[in-house]
Scaffold this motif. Sequence first.
Motif, mmCIF file in Angstrom:
data_model
loop_
_atom_site.group_PDB
_atom_site.id
_atom_site.type_symbol
_atom_site.label_atom_id
_atom_site.label_comp_id
_atom_site.label_asym_id
_atom_site.label_seq_id
_atom_site.Cartn_x
_atom_site.Cartn_y
_atom_site.Cartn_z
ATOM 1 N N TYR A 184 -27.350 -7.088 -62.470
ATOM 2 C CA TYR A 184 -28.431 -6.154 -62.795
ATOM 3 C C TYR A 184 -29.774 -6.678 -62.282
ATOM 4 O O TYR A 184 -30.593 -5.930 -61.727
ATOM 5 N N ILE A 185 -30.010 -7.989 -62.466
ATOM 6 C CA ILE A 185 -31.272 -8.583 -62.000
ATOM 7 C C ILE A 185 -31.387 -8.443 -60.486
ATOM 8 O O ILE A 185 -32.445 -8.079 -59.947
ATOM 9 N N LYS A 186 -30.299 -8.721 -59.764
ATOM 10 C CA LYS A 186 -30.317 -8.605 -58.310
ATOM 11 C C LYS A 186 -30.566 -7.167 -57.870
ATOM 12 O O LYS A 186 -31.262 -6.916 -56.881
ATOM 13 N N LYS A 187 -29.983 -6.235 -58.617
ATOM 14 C CA LYS A 187 -30.190 -4.818 -58.281
ATOM 15 C C LYS A 187 -31.641 -4.410 -58.504
ATOM 16 O O LYS A 187 -32.244 -3.701 -57.677
ATOM 17 N N ARG A 188 -32.216 -4.870 -59.598
ATOM 18 C CA ARG A 188 -33.622 -4.530 -59.886
ATOM 19 C C ARG A 188 -34.583 -5.176 -58.897
ATOM 20 O O ARG A 188 -35.666 -4.653 -58.641
ATOM 21 N N SER A 189 -34.205 -6.322 -58.376
ATOM 22 C CA SER A 189 -35.097 -7.027 -57.448
ATOM 23 C C SER A 189 -35.349 -6.231 -56.176
ATOM 24 O O SER A 189 -36.313 -6.483 -55.455
ATOM 25 N N LYS A 190 -34.489 -5.238 -55.904
ATOM 26 C CA LYS A 190 -34.656 -4.425 -54.694
ATOM 27 C C LYS A 190 -35.611 -3.268 -54.906
ATOM 28 O O LYS A 190 -35.930 -2.550 -53.961
ATOM 29 N N GLN A 191 -36.059 -3.041 -56.174
ATOM 30 C CA GLN A 191 -36.986 -1.956 -56.476
ATOM 31 C C GLN A 191 -38.403 -2.377 -56.095
ATOM 32 O O GLN A 191 -38.715 -3.575 -55.985
ATOM 33 N N PRO A 192 -39.299 -1.396 -55.890
ATOM 34 C CA PRO A 192 -40.688 -1.733 -55.544
ATOM 35 C C PRO A 192 -41.327 -2.612 -56.621
ATOM 36 O O PRO A 192 -41.095 -2.421 -57.817
ATOM 37 N N ASP A 193 -42.138 -3.567 -56.194
ATOM 38 C CA ASP A 193 -42.888 -4.481 -57.061
ATOM 39 C C ASP A 193 -41.972 -5.365 -57.901
ATOM 40 O O ASP A 193 -42.386 -5.887 -58.940
ATOM 41 N N MET A 194 -40.700 -5.489 -57.528
ATOM 42 C CA MET A 194 -39.778 -6.324 -58.293
ATOM 43 C C MET A 194 -39.189 -7.450 -57.443
ATOM 44 O O MET A 194 -38.163 -8.030 -57.786
ATOM 45 N N GLY A 195 -39.878 -7.775 -56.345
ATOM 46 C CA GLY A 195 -39.360 -8.805 -55.458
ATOM 47 C C GLY A 195 -39.302 -10.179 -56.089
ATOM 48 O O GLY A 195 -38.470 -11.012 -55.711
ATOM 49 N N HIS A 196 -40.151 -10.424 -57.105
ATOM 50 C CA HIS A 196 -40.148 -11.724 -57.758
ATOM 51 C C HIS A 196 -38.829 -12.001 -58.498
ATOM 52 O O HIS A 196 -38.520 -13.146 -58.824
#
Length: 947
Positions: A921-933
């Motif tokens: 889930y964390i890896k999937k969210r990291s691909k969203q805008p402003d979630m690169g961190h």
Amino acid sequence: MAVFPWHSRNRNYKAEFASCCLEAVPLEFGDYHPLKPITAARLPRPPSSSVVDPLSSVLDGTDPLSMFAATAEPAATDSSRKRRDRDENSDQLVGSDFEPWASKRGEILARYTTTEKLSINLFMGSEKGKAGTATSAMSEKVHTRLEELDDFEEGSQKELLNLTQQDYVNLIEELNQSLKDAWASDQKVKALKIVIQCSKLLLDTSVIQFYPSKFVLITDILDTFGKLVYECIFSMCVDNRSVLPDHFSPENVNDTAKETCLNWFFKIASIRELIPRFYVEASILKCNKFLSKTGISECLPRLTCMIRGIGDPLVSVYTRAYLCRVGMEVAPHLKESLNKNFFDFLLTFKQIHGDTVQNQLVVQGVGLPSYLPLYSPAMDWIFQCISYHAPEALLTEMMERCKKLGNNALLLNSVMSAFRAEFIATRSMDFIGMIKECDELGFPKHLLFRSLGLNLALADPPEGDQLQILNEAWKVITKLKNPQDYINCAEVWVEYTCKHFTKREVNTVLADVIKHMTPDRAFEDSYPQLQSIIKKVIAHFHDFSVLFSVEKFLPFLDMFQKESVRVEVCKCIMEVFIKHQQEPTKDPVILNALLHVCKTMHDSVNALTLEDEKRLLAYLINGFIKMVSFGRDFEQQLSFYVEARSMFCNLEPVLVQLIHSVNRLAMETRKVMKGNHSRKTAAFVRACVAYCFITIPSLVSIITRLNLYLHSGQVVLANQCLSQADAFFKAAISLIPEVPKMINIDGKMRPSESFLLEFLCNFFSTLLIVPDHPEHGVLFLVRELLNVIQDYTWEDNGDNKIRIYTCVLHLLSAMSQETYLYHIDKVDSNDSLYGGDSKFLAENNKLCERVMAQILEHLKILAKDEALKRQSSLGLSFFNSILAHGDLRNNRLNQLSVNLWHLAQRHGCADTRTMVKTLEYIKKRSKQPDMGHLTELALRLPLQTRT
């Protein structure tokens, strides 16, 4: 662990909501619809462009139920064949529409009782040569058995005198048990002796009022004996090679079973006295099936002729009744024999009025009115047997025979009790004419009218005769002087009146009942009949405006002066009202009457009232309250609720319902005004608020009070009464410390923490939109609630306190957003009041840090207590909270999340699947805008294997 600062991440709720929505896919079903039934023969196939039904694809065009049905066809054919075979033998059975003797047994025993002393003759002879004695020659064996019977008949006897009715019943039951014990120990002759001895008791009519009950008790023993003999012979027909079919023929019976069966009939034929010989042979009538196909049809006429030798008409009629009983059980198709039995009875019917019977009645001091009803159970049963599935022509024949016998009332009553109600109803006027001509000596006419009324309650007479029938019947009923006779008849005819006439006729009947039952408080002895009348009236008058306009209905209710009976009647009325009242009402007649009814139920509650009874009464009263509506006249509605509160203050569920009703009234006012209250409506809403605020403290249940404070506060907030909302929320907060460790839920004591956790989560959701008071500090309600949570004594081995702190963290994170997730129309929440003010955010973050410190401290304590699994679960939960609500671009918060991840996996207590899914889930969210961190965070979260 060091103290970590909290930084909430900024949320764009609209974007998050849009990202969570399912993607719309155009569908072209055509004739296909997923809810259509799936069958093997016609399974709809969707077009290739449409979405395939997953269930259909798995079935591959075949329905397993249809397949099963197809494979089961041969079995179905077999069952159909068996059913046809059973139908061919259906003349051996009676249907479920035939009322069995067992249903009449209890009524007879309850009705025919005595206070006189009873006596019984018991055989005390020897038991030489028991059934188990083995002899070599058959002739010697039969000779021995016959000697035993002679010994039985000539042996010494002991007479037990001065028995009470209960003593007599107990003794008969002991004899029944002795019969079973003797049979079980293979003492067949002893069992036969007991049956013969009991049969002889049916000769005794010394206490004549008890004779019907005695007949019931003795025939129970005969039934037991007949069953034992039949099962014994049947068991002889079963061996390892063959099993006797249900509908066997004598050819299927082996010689040993036939010989044993004949032996039993020979034993019985050697009994010298008529009564025991008849009863014992009748009890094993079914055993003739083992000997001959025509055995039963040949025995029934012979047994019928045997009864002609019985001189006492009462003993004779019950003997005929027993023959009809066994005849209907084993050969109901042999109606000719049953009819012959009945016509024999008619020929000897005049014996009832003969000198012998009259002299016997004089000796016992029994009058004809008490004597004739003793015939009713036997005659009713005989008539029921011969009228079962009989054509209407048989009723015509019976009516003609009754006329030839001078319209004997007893006979006429049995005719009306036995034949189908439809047949009787169509001839109502003919029966009334016959009743008029009856001689009332010994059997009064009002009992005949009662029997007629029972039929007319089940079937309708010709429409043109309905009023004349009522007038003719009521002329007789209203002249009755005895209140008990009167009410027994009136109870039956009330239903006929309600069914076919208007409230005017019903009012006349009720007035007549009041007139007859009021003098000398006669109603006190007839509460069951009066209750029955009420039930019949309300069963036919579902429109309560019509019911309460019946002038004598409420005065009729006043006759129920015994509290328990009065309450039961009130409950019946309310049950019918709740069931049939479709629309809300404001009819003052209905309201005043039902308030009185509900008040009666409420006032019956005391310290000894069971909880189930309280719940039922509260349910009925609440059902009434919900059906009261004055439309737009909200002030009148509130006045009704005020009056109801004063009337029903002892039933807590009713007070709860009233609070909910008043809250609903406030919301309806808001709806009407579209949220823009005038001075008048604002004052009205404040009156509703005051009602709730005053009523809630009177409740006993703390959980109920908490929920109502919160619910009422939400309603008040929606109506823009901010100071009143604060008062409700403060009251809820101040009540939390009083919540006990264990609370009563549906009569069981359960821990309260789970209920408290649920309540607080709901409370937090509300506090998000509650604006701060200008005279109090920032987030004053949240601070007060945190202090209460901190001081509350939680379970030592529980984690609910930390779960609550986690929910508080979610709340504070939501409060730090520029725009809140939801609002109340025309109420400015803190996002509007503070507008993202830095001081407000700083105070918010301080509270977050305080809450985080409590959570981290608890995790440390769990490590010391070696509660590693709990520590792992809470650590992962806290990690998920930071992931959802925290700004992980903050290095310290980011490091805290990594530490929690490692803590959750330490000691191998974490669920690997959960950890894997969380990381995905964390890896999937990291691909969203402003979630690169989150990409860097994912690299720092290793998955540990258990070793």
